[in-house]
Design a protein around this motif. Structure first.
Motif, short mmCIF file in Angstrom:
data_model
loop_
_atom_site.label_atom_id
_atom_site.label_comp_id
_atom_site.label_asym_id
_atom_site.label_seq_id
_atom_site.Cartn_x
_atom_site.Cartn_y
_atom_site.Cartn_z
N GLY A 25 0.81 -1.21 0.00
CA GLY A 25 0.00 0.00 0.00
C GLY A 25 0.84 1.26 0.00
O GLY A 25 0.54 2.23 -0.70
N SER A 26 1.92 1.26 0.76
CA SER A 26 2.81 2.43 0.81
C SER A 26 3.50 2.65 -0.54
O SER A 26 3.65 3.80 -0.98
CB SER A 26 3.86 2.26 1.90
OG SER A 26 3.25 2.26 3.17
N ALA A 27 3.92 1.58 -1.19
CA ALA A 27 4.56 1.70 -2.50
C ALA A 27 3.58 2.25 -3.53
O ALA A 27 3.94 3.10 -4.35
CB ALA A 27 5.11 0.35 -2.94
N ILE A 28 2.35 1.81 -3.50
CA ILE A 28 1.34 2.31 -4.42
C ILE A 28 1.07 3.79 -4.17
O ILE A 28 1.00 4.59 -5.10
CB ILE A 28 0.04 1.48 -4.31
CG1 ILE A 28 0.27 0.07 -4.86
CG2 ILE A 28 -1.11 2.16 -5.04
CD1 ILE A 28 -0.85 -0.90 -4.59
N ASP A 29 0.94 4.18 -2.90
CA ASP A 29 0.69 5.58 -2.56
C ASP A 29 1.84 6.48 -2.98
O ASP A 29 1.62 7.59 -3.46
CB ASP A 29 0.45 5.73 -1.06
CG ASP A 29 -0.92 5.24 -0.64
OD1 ASP A 29 -1.79 5.05 -1.52
OD2 ASP A 29 -1.13 5.07 0.58
N ALA A 35 5.40 13.36 -3.52
CA ALA A 35 5.54 14.61 -2.76
C ALA A 35 5.91 15.74 -3.72
O ALA A 35 6.69 15.54 -4.64
CB ALA A 35 6.61 14.45 -1.69
N PRO A 36 5.35 16.93 -3.49
CA PRO A 36 5.74 18.05 -4.35
C PRO A 36 7.18 18.46 -4.04
O PRO A 36 7.69 18.21 -2.95
CB PRO A 36 4.76 19.15 -3.94
CG PRO A 36 4.38 18.82 -2.54
CD PRO A 36 4.41 17.32 -2.46
N GLY A 37 7.83 19.09 -4.98
CA GLY A 37 9.19 19.55 -4.74
C GLY A 37 10.21 18.53 -5.20
O GLY A 37 9.95 17.68 -6.05
N ARG A 38 11.39 18.61 -4.58
CA ARG A 38 12.49 17.74 -4.96
C ARG A 38 13.38 17.48 -3.76
O ARG A 38 13.32 18.19 -2.77
CB ARG A 38 13.29 18.36 -6.10
CG ARG A 38 13.87 19.71 -5.75
CD ARG A 38 14.41 20.42 -7.00
NE ARG A 38 14.71 21.79 -6.71
CZ ARG A 38 15.89 22.24 -6.31
NH1 ARG A 38 16.89 21.40 -6.14
NH2 ARG A 38 16.10 23.51 -6.06
N THR A 67 4.81 17.73 12.16
CA THR A 67 4.02 18.41 11.13
C THR A 67 4.72 18.23 9.79
O THR A 67 5.86 17.80 9.72
CB THR A 67 3.87 19.91 11.41
OG1 THR A 67 5.15 20.53 11.44
CG2 THR A 67 3.16 20.17 12.73
N SER A 68 4.03 18.60 8.75
CA SER A 68 4.63 18.52 7.41
C SER A 68 4.67 19.91 6.80
O SER A 68 4.15 20.87 7.37
CB SER A 68 3.83 17.57 6.53
OG SER A 68 2.60 18.17 6.17
N SER A 69 5.24 19.98 5.62
CA SER A 69 5.31 21.27 4.93
C SER A 69 3.92 21.76 4.52
O SER A 69 3.75 22.93 4.22
CB SER A 69 6.21 21.15 3.70
OG SER A 69 5.68 20.20 2.80
N LEU A 70 2.94 20.89 4.54
CA LEU A 70 1.58 21.30 4.18
C LEU A 70 1.01 22.33 5.15
O LEU A 70 0.13 23.09 4.79
CB LEU A 70 0.67 20.08 4.10
CG LEU A 70 1.02 19.07 3.01
CD1 LEU A 70 0.11 17.86 3.10
CD2 LEU A 70 0.93 19.72 1.65
#
Length: 84
Positions: A25-29, A35-38, A67-70
């Motif tokens: 499931g993680s590989a599919i996601d 993720a946006p960016g690089r 937290t995340s960059s979101l």
């Protein structure tokens, strides 16, 4: 002895099946929702960078613990209108 064998093997099998299901499931996601960016190489590690806007000064927004960059997404979009 057979009851003990069953008592150990059934939970172990369930655990292995669950771990395999999670890995797939993680590989599919990761493939469907990259993720946006690089990733940028910084010394011996990789840093995920998402950059918007142009100009100077460059403003760096860092996500805090757990937290995340979101969490900075709305602020970053506003800042990108006049600087990087």
């Amino acid at each position: 002895m057979t009851i003990l064998l069953w008592a150990l093997s059934v939970p172990l099998a369930i655990l292995l099946i669950g771990a395999l299901f999670q890995a797939i499931g993680s590989a599919i996601d990761r493939r469907l929702y990259p993720a946006p960016g690089r990733l940028v190489l910084v010394q011996d590690s990789r840093l995920h960078v998402y950059s918007e806007g142009e100009g100077a000064p460059t403003i760096i927004l860092e996500a805090g613990v757990a937290t995340s960059s979101l969490s900075w997404r709305a602020v970053q979009s506003e800042l990108a209108q006049f600087t990087r």
